[in-house]
Design a protein around this motif. Sequence first.
Motif, PDB file in Angstrom:
ATOM      1  N   MET A   1       2.312  -3.179  -5.502  1.00 10.62           N
ATOM      2  CA  MET A   1       1.392  -2.357  -6.298  1.00 10.62           C
ATOM      3  C   MET A   1       0.118  -2.101  -5.506  1.00 10.62           C
ATOM      4  O   MET A   1      -0.404  -2.989  -4.836  1.00 10.62           O
ATOM      5  N   ALA A   2      -0.384  -0.869  -5.587  1.00  6.41           N
ATOM      6  CA  ALA A   2      -1.592  -0.503  -4.857  1.00  6.41           C
ATOM      7  C   ALA A   2      -2.823  -1.168  -5.462  1.00  6.41           C
ATOM      8  O   ALA A   2      -2.900  -1.370  -6.679  1.00  6.41           O
ATOM      9  N   LEU A   3      -3.782  -1.512  -4.614  1.00  6.61           N
ATOM     10  CA  LEU A   3      -5.012  -2.157  -5.069  1.00  6.61           C
ATOM     11  C   LEU A   3      -5.960  -1.174  -5.741  1.00  6.61           C
ATOM     12  O   LEU A   3      -6.749  -1.549  -6.607  1.00  6.61           O
ATOM     13  N   LEU A   4      -5.891   0.114  -5.345  1.00  8.62           N
ATOM     14  CA  LEU A   4      -6.739   1.153  -5.915  1.00  8.62           C
ATOM     15  C   LEU A   4      -5.863   2.230  -6.531  1.00  8.62           C
ATOM     16  O   LEU A   4      -4.677   2.359  -6.204  1.00  8.62           O
ATOM     17  N   SER A   5      -6.451   3.031  -7.412  1.00  6.39           N
ATOM     18  CA  SER A   5      -5.728   4.136  -8.020  1.00  6.39           C
ATOM     19  C   SER A   5      -6.423   5.442  -7.683  1.00  6.39           C
ATOM     20  O   SER A   5      -7.557   5.463  -7.180  1.00  6.39           O
ATOM     21  N   PHE A 212       5.582   7.251   6.704  1.00  8.40           N
ATOM     22  CA  PHE A 212       5.582   7.960   7.982  1.00  8.40           C
ATOM     23  C   PHE A 212       4.170   7.833   8.557  1.00  8.40           C
ATOM     24  O   PHE A 212       3.289   8.643   8.256  1.00  8.40           O
ATOM     25  N   PRO A 213       3.921   6.798   9.370  1.00  4.92           N
ATOM     26  CA  PRO A 213       2.553   6.446   9.769  1.00  4.92           C
ATOM     27  C   PRO A 213       1.915   7.505  10.658  1.00  4.92           C
ATOM     28  O   PRO A 213       2.515   8.000  11.605  1.00  4.92           O
ATOM     29  N   ASP A 214       0.676   7.851  10.338  1.00  7.38           N
ATOM     30  CA  ASP A 214      -0.065   8.882  11.066  1.00  7.38           C
ATOM     31  C   ASP A 214      -1.401   8.317  11.543  1.00  7.38           C
ATOM     32  O   ASP A 214      -1.589   8.009  12.711  1.00  7.38           O
ATOM     33  N   ASN A 232       1.386   9.789   0.845  1.00  2.00           N
ATOM     34  CA  ASN A 232      -0.035   9.578   0.525  1.00  2.00           C
ATOM     35  C   ASN A 232      -0.343   8.088   0.368  1.00  2.00           C
ATOM     36  O   ASN A 232      -1.006   7.669  -0.578  1.00  2.00           O
ATOM     37  N   ARG A 233       0.140   7.291   1.300  1.00  2.00           N
ATOM     38  CA  ARG A 233      -0.095   5.849   1.271  1.00  2.00           C
ATOM     39  C   ARG A 233      -1.193   5.458   2.249  1.00  2.00           C
ATOM     40  O   ARG A 233      -1.232   5.935   3.379  1.00  2.00           O
ATOM     41  N   LEU A 247      -3.617   2.131  -1.491  1.00  2.00           N
ATOM     42  CA  LEU A 247      -3.654   3.334  -2.325  1.00  2.00           C
ATOM     43  C   LEU A 247      -2.365   4.110  -2.116  1.00  2.00           C
ATOM     44  O   LEU A 247      -1.819   4.139  -1.005  1.00  2.00           O
ATOM     45  N   GLU A 248      -1.851   4.730  -3.180  1.00  2.00           N
ATOM     46  CA  GLU A 248      -0.688   5.604  -3.053  1.00  2.00           C
ATOM     47  C   GLU A 248      -0.743   6.667  -4.139  1.00  2.00           C
ATOM     48  O   GLU A 248      -1.119   6.397  -5.277  1.00  2.00           O
ATOM     49  N   ASP A 249      -0.352   7.884  -3.748  1.00  2.00           N
ATOM     50  CA  ASP A 249      -0.280   8.986  -4.696  1.00  2.00           C
ATOM     51  C   ASP A 249       0.975   9.782  -4.356  1.00  2.00           C
ATOM     52  O   ASP A 249       0.945  10.707  -3.547  1.00  2.00           O
ATOM     53  N   SER A 250       2.102   9.398  -4.957  1.00  4.04           N
ATOM     54  CA  SER A 250       3.374  10.023  -4.615  1.00  4.04           C
ATOM     55  C   SER A 250       4.246  10.160  -5.854  1.00  4.04           C
ATOM     56  O   SER A 250       3.977   9.565  -6.900  1.00  4.04           O
ATOM     57  N   ASP A 251       5.293  10.941  -5.703  1.00  3.69           N
ATOM     58  CA  ASP A 251       6.272  11.156  -6.760  1.00  3.69           C
ATOM     59  C   ASP A 251       7.618  10.617  -6.282  1.00  3.69           C
ATOM     60  O   ASP A 251       8.099  11.005  -5.209  1.00  3.69           O
TER      61      ASP A 251
END
Length: 340
Positions: A1-5, A212-214, A232-233, A247-251
């Motif tokens: 689980m992500a620490l931030l939202s 996919f690390p950038d 978006n991780r 943090l993550e923002d994905s579907d």
Amino acid sequence: MALLSVSDLAFLGHGLQRPECVLAHSSGLLVAPDWTDGGGVTLLTPDGRQARLLARDRADNPLRPNGIALEAGGDILIAHLGQEEGGVYRLRPDGCSEPVLVELDGKVLPPTNFVTRDRLGRLWVTVSTRVTPRAADYRATAATGFIVLLDDRGARIVADGLGYANECLLSPDGTRLYVNETFGRRLTAFDVTEDGVLTNRRCLVEFGDGTFPDGLALDEAGGIWIVSIVSNRVMRLTPDGKLETILEDSDPDHLNWVEAAYRSASMDRPHLDGVVSKRLRNISNLAFGGRDRRHAYLGCLLGQSIACFRSPFAGIAPPHWDLPLGQLASLLPATGAADG
């Protein structure tokens, strides 16, 4: 689980054009790539001021900045991600540009991903792939990326065979180099000798589904921050080797679609050019800024602004942190927001 939202995010800037890589300076200035007209950068400040610095001599052959680096006096180094050609260019505050490195061993550099200047003044440059078109190398088998070192001895390849080389950076003491291999899905480290030779190549992390690390960044507690496109991780590798999701923002359905394409070796531009998310638009980079370097600013491929959040750790001051900005700062309007 992500620490931030995503509710913890704030956004800075407006109308940005592919702000893939963000730089933060001790003055509060932020610099991001800009693909408008001849190409260049957008300058932003936390109080809402904004201005463009574009190459006025590149109308017929625009720069397409991906990674950028800041030099003393306010010059900007640009990694040129052209359709067929790359290289590193210098953009001056007056809008004039000049080539810094466009050929290697008598051959034009392929589209170029990233450039960074270390504390000794050397340039480290990544080329993700030699494959044309680049999307044909969005593969687990990618292995043609390389790193170039430009110093007083000239330019030379110091690491090759990388799985889509993306951002790289050196440890504060200059003895280690880290590089993300985006489609190899690895964070790789090298030891660095005094004359810039890379040795002892090793994998620090092999990433799993959807990562996919950038982008890369370091914090003062010894953590390594990794930004993943598509999902978006934002992740942090702790000093003891634990990988945390910040943090993550994905579907899930979107990630499954991309993952299936990756595993079947059919991943292509639509898998990067589309995003299903709540607020983040394919983040690609992280820069620590603010007075205490606890503001984390996120570059992105598809958004028109820069997301930021408060970090529990202060970032390492980059080599450009206290460089004099010269005429660069004068390009910003005195008050309010603008698109100069």
